[in-house]
Enzyme design. Sequence first.
Site, mmCIF file in Angstrom:
data_model
loop_
_atom_site.group_PDB
_atom_site.id
_atom_site.type_symbol
_atom_site.label_atom_id
_atom_site.label_comp_id
_atom_site.label_asym_id
_atom_site.label_seq_id
_atom_site.Cartn_x
_atom_site.Cartn_y
_atom_site.Cartn_z
ATOM 1 N NE ARG A 1 -4.246 -1.419 0.248
ATOM 2 C CZ ARG A 1 -4.406 -2.445 -0.591
ATOM 3 N NH1 ARG A 1 -3.501 -2.715 -1.504
ATOM 4 N NH2 ARG A 1 -5.488 -3.193 -0.533
ATOM 5 C CD GLU B 1 -3.103 3.393 -5.142
ATOM 6 O OE1 GLU B 1 -4.178 2.798 -5.316
ATOM 7 O OE2 GLU B 1 -2.087 2.838 -4.709
ATOM 8 C CG HIS C 1 -3.481 -0.459 -6.591
ATOM 9 N ND1 HIS C 1 -3.820 0.087 -5.383
ATOM 10 C CD2 HIS C 1 -3.518 -1.808 -6.384
ATOM 11 C CE1 HIS C 1 -4.063 -0.876 -4.502
ATOM 12 N NE2 HIS C 1 -3.893 -2.039 -5.096
HETATM 13 C C1 8YV Z 1 -6.766 -4.539 -6.026
HETATM 14 C C2 8YV Z 1 -5.510 -4.960 -3.849
HETATM 15 O O1 8YV Z 1 -6.133 -3.545 -6.707
HETATM 16 O O2 8YV Z 1 -6.407 -6.992 -3.131
HETATM 17 C C3 8YV Z 1 -5.947 -5.919 -2.803
HETATM 18 O O3 8YV Z 1 -5.812 -5.588 -1.620
HETATM 19 O O4 8YV Z 1 -4.932 -3.979 -3.573
HETATM 20 C C4 8YV Z 1 -5.762 -5.281 -5.264
HETATM 21 O O5 8YV Z 1 -5.928 -6.601 -5.500
HETATM 22 C C5 8YV Z 1 -8.009 -3.936 -5.581
HETATM 23 O O6 8YV Z 1 -8.262 -3.921 -4.260
HETATM 24 C C6 8YV Z 1 -9.129 -4.431 -6.428
HETATM 25 O O7 8YV Z 1 -10.312 -4.080 -5.959
#
Ligand code: 8YV
Length: 317
Positions: A237, A266, A284
């Site tokens: 993150r 982001e 991301h």
């Molecule tokens: C995705 C992520 O970008 O799973 C996670 O925590 O950061 C990523 O897989 C995102 O959350 C998709 O919704």
Amino acid sequence: MTNPSAEKPQLLVLRPLMPAQMEQLEADFILHRYDEAEDPQALLASVAPAIRGVVTAGGLGFKRDMLSQLPALEIVSSSAVGTDSIDLVACAERGVHVTNTPDVLNDDVADLGIGLILSAFRRLGPGHDYVRSGEWSRSGMMPLATSLTGKRLGVVGLGRIGLELAQRAQALKMQIVYTGRNRKNVAYEFYDSVIELARNSDVLVLTCPGGADTRHLINAAVLDAMRPDAWLINLSRGSVVDEDALIDALQRKAIGGAGLDVFENEPHIDTRFYELDNVLLYPHHASGTVETRSAMSQLVVDNLKAHFQGKPLISPV
Ligand code: 8YV
């Protein structure tokens, strides 16, 4: 005659799943599309008392404010492994279940990590530009790159994703070292501080969870401890890295560079990143493949169905 849909649980969709999984949800639930509403707040106000489940994803998550507007909520199902954007404390206080999507994205996230590392060390981007710009035909061989073989990969957080990454890096004949909350039952060398790990790594890769516990774990002191040619790779993150300190280190060329899939703000990232030639920027998207997003979506559906059928949740947080 009774209306069959009257029996279906009602869900608030904050972020959609993949189309095939949206179809499955439509068959078993009544969906309220907050994500598509012209006036989401008005939609929320009109359906709130009936909402028993929420579908969300990373980034957006689920906040206390929305929870307080949903008196009948039973479950929040998020299409992400990271739960830092979900107010878990507020959900626990209300007895609302939370599910995430662990494991199904490990391979793709680890692959992206290897891609960033290879791209950084073997200079894939600059090589591509070198050919396309005609520089190769004008100037001959491009400057030499750096070998990965034998280099030390320092993993911050040897969890499910970190382990997959370590295995792939071993196949590339890298040496694996790591730090984390606990020593794991693995043959890799453990450092009990991130600074020591940084001192002893050619690549420092972040695969720890985000959230308050890891906020700015990578600060100026850690960046100072890194070798001048070492790269920072962030698959975790943006909050884990003090971006001001990172940008300063990159501008001074105090480290080799940074490969970043995640950022503090982001998608409106710090524009100073655009000016740097020692970064690899990715939007991301480490889990952003059709296969993995489908598997994540399916896990969201399966958790919701399990809950409303009175079965155990598949991946409770
Ligand atoms: C995705 C992520 O970008 O799973 C996670 O925590 O950061 C990523 O897989 C995102 O959350 C998709 O919704």
